[in-house]
Design a protein around this motif. Sequence first.
Motif, PDB file in Angstrom:
ATOM      1  N   GLY A   6       0.836  -1.081   0.081  1.00 30.72           N
ATOM      2  CA  GLY A   6       0.082   0.009  -0.034  1.00 30.72           C
ATOM      3  C   GLY A   6       0.671   1.429  -0.043  1.00 30.72           C
ATOM      4  N   ARG A   7       1.090   1.757   1.122  1.00 28.79           N
ATOM      5  CA  ARG A   7       1.989   3.135   1.087  1.00 28.79           C
ATOM      6  C   ARG A   7       3.373   2.633   1.475  1.00 28.79           C
ATOM      7  NH1 ARG A   7      -1.812   5.549   6.046  1.00 28.79           N
ATOM      8  NH2 ARG A   7      -3.215   6.738   4.838  1.00 28.79           N
ATOM      9  N   TYR A   8       4.295   3.656   0.783  1.00 36.94           N
ATOM     10  CA  TYR A   8       5.736   3.384   0.765  1.00 36.94           C
ATOM     11  C   TYR A   8       6.461   4.602   1.033  1.00 36.94           C
ATOM     12  CZ  TYR A   8       5.973   4.661  -4.108  1.00 36.94           C
ATOM     13  OH  TYR A   8       5.639   5.240  -5.194  1.00 36.94           O
ATOM     14  N   ILE A   9       7.544   4.588   1.547  1.00 38.14           N
ATOM     15  CA  ILE A   9       8.876   5.557   1.465  1.00 38.14           C
ATOM     16  C   ILE A   9       9.446   5.428   0.356  1.00 38.14           C
ATOM     17  CG2 ILE A   9      10.480   6.715   2.902  1.00 38.14           C
ATOM     18  CD1 ILE A   9       9.240   5.873   5.369  1.00 38.14           C
ATOM     19  N   SER A  10       9.866   6.461  -0.331  1.00 37.62           N
ATOM     20  CA  SER A  10      11.028   6.528  -1.189  1.00 37.62           C
ATOM     21  C   SER A  10      12.246   7.239  -0.835  1.00 37.62           C
ATOM     22  CB  SER A  10      10.393   7.162  -2.634  1.00 37.62           C
ATOM     23  OG  SER A  10      11.551   7.349  -3.522  1.00 37.62           O
ATOM     24  N   LEU A  11      13.142   6.558  -0.558  1.00 42.20           N
ATOM     25  CA  LEU A  11      14.302   6.939   0.177  1.00 42.20           C
ATOM     26  C   LEU A  11      15.507   7.100  -0.813  1.00 42.20           C
ATOM     27  CD1 LEU A  11      15.937   7.310   2.911  1.00 42.20           C
ATOM     28  CD2 LEU A  11      16.692   5.074   2.910  1.00 42.20           C
ATOM     29  N   HIS A  12      15.752   8.381  -0.927  1.00 42.80           N
ATOM     30  CA  HIS A  12      17.015   8.636  -1.821  1.00 42.80           C
ATOM     31  C   HIS A  12      18.233   8.654  -1.005  1.00 42.80           C
ATOM     32  CE1 HIS A  12      19.256  11.766  -4.773  1.00 42.80           C
ATOM     33  NE2 HIS A  12      19.293  10.471  -5.338  1.00 42.80           N
ATOM     34  N   LEU A  13      18.697   7.389  -0.892  1.00 40.41           N
ATOM     35  CA  LEU A  13      19.958   6.917  -0.177  1.00 40.41           C
ATOM     36  C   LEU A  13      21.308   7.529  -0.958  1.00 40.41           C
ATOM     37  CD1 LEU A  13      20.900   5.737   2.713  1.00 40.41           C
ATOM     38  CD2 LEU A  13      20.802   3.688   1.455  1.00 40.41           C
ATOM     39  N   ARG A  14      21.821   8.397  -0.595  1.00 40.91           N
ATOM     40  CA  ARG A  14      22.939   9.000  -1.549  1.00 40.91           C
ATOM     41  C   ARG A  14      24.051   8.469  -0.838  1.00 40.91           C
ATOM     42  NH1 ARG A  14      24.450  10.098  -5.669  1.00 40.91           N
ATOM     43  NH2 ARG A  14      24.811  12.069  -5.925  1.00 40.91           N
ATOM     44  N   TYR A  15      24.162   7.096  -0.637  1.00 39.00           N
ATOM     45  CA  TYR A  15      25.424   6.369   0.016  1.00 39.00           C
ATOM     46  C   TYR A  15      26.081   5.841  -1.309  1.00 39.00           C
ATOM     47  CZ  TYR A  15      28.125   4.995   4.021  1.00 39.00           C
ATOM     48  OH  TYR A  15      29.094   4.586   5.098  1.00 39.00           O
ATOM     49  N   GLU A  16      26.501   6.471  -2.245  1.00 36.95           N
ATOM     50  CA  GLU A  16      26.923   6.079  -3.405  1.00 36.95           C
ATOM     51  C   GLU A  16      28.467   6.374  -3.431  1.00 36.95           C
ATOM     52  OE1 GLU A  16      22.931   6.550  -6.084  1.00 36.95           O
ATOM     53  OE2 GLU A  16      23.810   8.154  -5.388  1.00 36.95           O
ATOM     54  N   LYS A  17      29.091   5.516  -4.361  1.00 31.79           N
ATOM     55  CA  LYS A  17      30.635   5.575  -4.500  1.00 31.79           C
ATOM     56  C   LYS A  17      30.774   7.084  -4.718  1.00 31.79           C
ATOM     57  CE  LYS A  17      34.821   3.540  -6.247  1.00 31.79           C
ATOM     58  NZ  LYS A  17      35.305   2.456  -6.997  1.00 31.79           N
ATOM     59  N   ASP A  18      30.557   7.501  -5.937  1.00 34.07           N
ATOM     60  CA  ASP A  18      30.724   8.877  -6.215  1.00 34.07           C
ATOM     61  C   ASP A  18      30.426  10.272  -5.448  1.00 34.07           C
ATOM     62  OD1 ASP A  18      27.839   8.390  -7.125  1.00 34.07           O
ATOM     63  OD2 ASP A  18      28.027  10.487  -7.963  1.00 34.07           O
ATOM     64  N   MET A  19      29.125   9.752  -4.646  1.00 32.63           N
ATOM     65  CA  MET A  19      28.800  10.909  -3.823  1.00 32.63           C
ATOM     66  C   MET A  19      29.857  10.789  -2.494  1.00 32.63           C
ATOM     67  SD  MET A  19      26.706  13.395  -2.978  1.00 32.63           S
ATOM     68  CE  MET A  19      27.209  14.158  -1.879  1.00 32.63           C
ATOM     69  N   PHE A  66       8.692  11.157   0.692  1.00 33.51           N
ATOM     70  CA  PHE A  66       9.862  11.274  -0.029  1.00 33.51           C
ATOM     71  C   PHE A  66      10.921  11.813   1.046  1.00 33.51           C
ATOM     72  CE2 PHE A  66      13.175  13.685  -2.415  1.00 33.51           C
ATOM     73  CZ  PHE A  66      13.799  12.758  -2.900  1.00 33.51           C
ATOM     74  N   MET A  67      12.077  11.047   1.149  1.00 31.82           N
ATOM     75  CA  MET A  67      12.991  11.254   2.022  1.00 31.82           C
ATOM     76  C   MET A  67      14.553  11.248   1.411  1.00 31.82           C
ATOM     77  SD  MET A  67      13.340   9.503   5.479  1.00 31.82           S
ATOM     78  CE  MET A  67      11.747   9.702   6.111  1.00 31.82           C
ATOM     79  N   PRO A  68      15.025  12.321   1.155  1.00 32.08           N
ATOM     80  CA  PRO A  68      16.437  12.446   0.686  1.00 32.08           C
ATOM     81  C   PRO A  68      17.307  12.327   2.005  1.00 32.08           C
ATOM     82  CG  PRO A  68      15.510  14.535   0.645  1.00 32.08           C
ATOM     83  CD  PRO A  68      14.381  13.767   1.202  1.00 32.08           C
ATOM     84  N   THR A  69      18.329  11.695   1.749  1.00 33.96           N
ATOM     85  CA  THR A  69      19.416  11.860   2.562  1.00 33.96           C
ATOM     86  C   THR A  69      20.680  12.718   2.531  1.00 33.96           C
ATOM     87  OG1 THR A  69      20.898  10.146   1.700  1.00 33.96           O
ATOM     88  CG2 THR A  69      18.917   9.369   3.069  1.00 33.96           C
ATOM     89  N   HIS A  70      20.476  13.563   1.312  1.00 37.39           N
ATOM     90  CA  HIS A  70      21.480  14.370   0.896  1.00 37.39           C
ATOM     91  C   HIS A  70      20.800  15.541   0.043  1.00 37.39           C
ATOM     92  CE1 HIS A  70      25.196  16.566  -0.560  1.00 37.39           C
ATOM     93  NE2 HIS A  70      25.791  16.337   0.451  1.00 37.39           N
ATOM     94  N   SER A  71      21.008  16.921   0.374  1.00 37.79           N
ATOM     95  CA  SER A  71      20.379  17.838  -0.712  1.00 37.79           C
ATOM     96  C   SER A  71      20.840  18.171  -1.701  1.00 37.79           C
ATOM     97  CB  SER A  71      20.278  19.078   0.380  1.00 37.79           C
ATOM     98  OG  SER A  71      21.894  19.654   0.704  1.00 37.79           O
ATOM     99  N   GLY A  72      21.017  17.287  -2.759  1.00 35.79           N
ATOM    100  CA  GLY A  72      21.478  17.204  -4.145  1.00 35.79           C
ATOM    101  C   GLY A  72      20.561  17.821  -4.915  1.00 35.79           C
ATOM    102  N   ASN A  73      20.854  17.564  -6.186  1.00 37.06           N
ATOM    103  CA  ASN A  73      19.824  17.934  -7.426  1.00 37.06           C
ATOM    104  C   ASN A  73      18.812  17.234  -7.274  1.00 37.06           C
ATOM    105  OD1 ASN A  73      21.586  19.973  -8.970  1.00 37.06           O
ATOM    106  ND2 ASN A  73      22.915  18.320  -9.200  1.00 37.06           N
TER     107      ASN A  73
END
Length: 523
Positions: A286-299, A425-432
Amino acid sequence: MGTNRGGSSSSSSFGRPSFCCKMFPAKPSSPSSFTIIRLFVLLILFIFIFNFYSRAILEDEENLNLRLSSQDSVAQQLPQQLPSEKLWEAPFSAGLHSCVNPTSRYQAFQEGDHYITVRSNGGLNQMRTGIADMIAVSRMMNATLVIPELDRRSFWQDKSIFSDIFDEDHFIDSLKHDVRIIKKLPPELLSVPRARKHFTSWAGLGYYEEMTKLWADYQACSFRTLLCLPSTVIHVAKSDSRLANNDLPLDIQRLRCRALYHALIFSPSIETFGKKLVERLRSHGGRYISLHLRYEKDMLAFSGCTYGLSSAESEELRLLRENTNHWKVKKINSTEQRISGLCPLTPKEVGIFIQALGYPQSTVVYIAAGEIYGGKAHLSELTSRFPNVVFKEMIATEEELEIYSNHASQTAALDYIISLESDVFMPTHSGNMARALEGHRRFLGHRKTVSPDRKGLVDIFDKLESGQLKEGLTLQQLVKHLHEKRQGAPRKREGAPDGIKGRARYKAEESRVHKDLPITVIM
């Protein structure tokens, strides 16, 4: 007189206590005396029994208080669940709504014989905002815009062209009253030398009115004909941040919004598949959180954030930063970055954060990001708290995803659609992507967007690490209080910090539309 009063008397005398004889006569004790003694003994016995039982009652009360205190202490450690509607409902919008239609003063576009070509730079969302800005620039310079060339040299090495990602025909048609857009330069102009210009960052209307002189000043010379003629084509080397955030005419700001949220829709195939993935996600929980997990190598390499990583991982990221030429800053103090709130949250910190907000363990969390650095080793610190973590690969088949392999911008477009349609929506970093989605969700009615206060959270996480704070009610109260006004509701935007002057203040200001425009979209 005095002698007579001071003499002997049979009734009284100051010399002896005559009352003693009356209280304790010399005759044998009467039955009433034994009664008094028995009563006295019973009174002493009663006092003894009363003290004994009083002490026992007090001890029982103390034990009860200790048990209650212990129960309160345990309650302090247990997370409290908020009512479901509070967790998921959109914030109060205060009656504000999107307002992007042209004003009565807006004039139709007048076709001319000047053209602008653009090479967009950056990832998907950096290119999107840059293209929207170039629409406004073309309008201010009264020029025809050629469909922009997308960045193929960024970290992702995506070879996609404009029509692979965006609905090209819709883009051209939806803006036909604002600016003329064509797919290619006319054949007769392909061989004409172009005025190559790197427009100044964060420039306003006055700057671009001045730039219209380029049409006359720049001379395109032909060695074959020995003639020099005014150029009709300007090539813009970069599209990002070419336009100021604020202090632009109202109709130019509205045009930016129309370009970004009405014209730049994704290609039909991406839109259809993205919506299909949203349906599959909802069928799971049903409901879900979209997590922009910016734990990527380039970041992590770009930001220099190595908290929680091994020495080998930190060194790998340092080398990547050293060897990436267009990343100008090479030496970064990771500790200072983190304390300043400039680092993306780690998977472990994200798990603590979402739990402290009150979301139950069963919550579906969609990861809108690329490959998580360190893989399962780091991701397990999140999945141990929220086991229903979902990736695209879990809701799509290999065959469906095959066409998106090696096309990072197209994959990012799918994440954009899923995040735009998410309940939270939940971003973990204030990127683009974080800024673009926050603005788009505000535009669509202030959909819930939780923006972590990373600087404030660092202090909380450090206290947890040192044992000064335990997970439970106190942690929840701290986290919720810190994020009361970070849920996507209307708010005043921040200007440039004190002391910043000149053009630099435009970059430092938070993105916003004209102050008279009743809309809270972040560009």
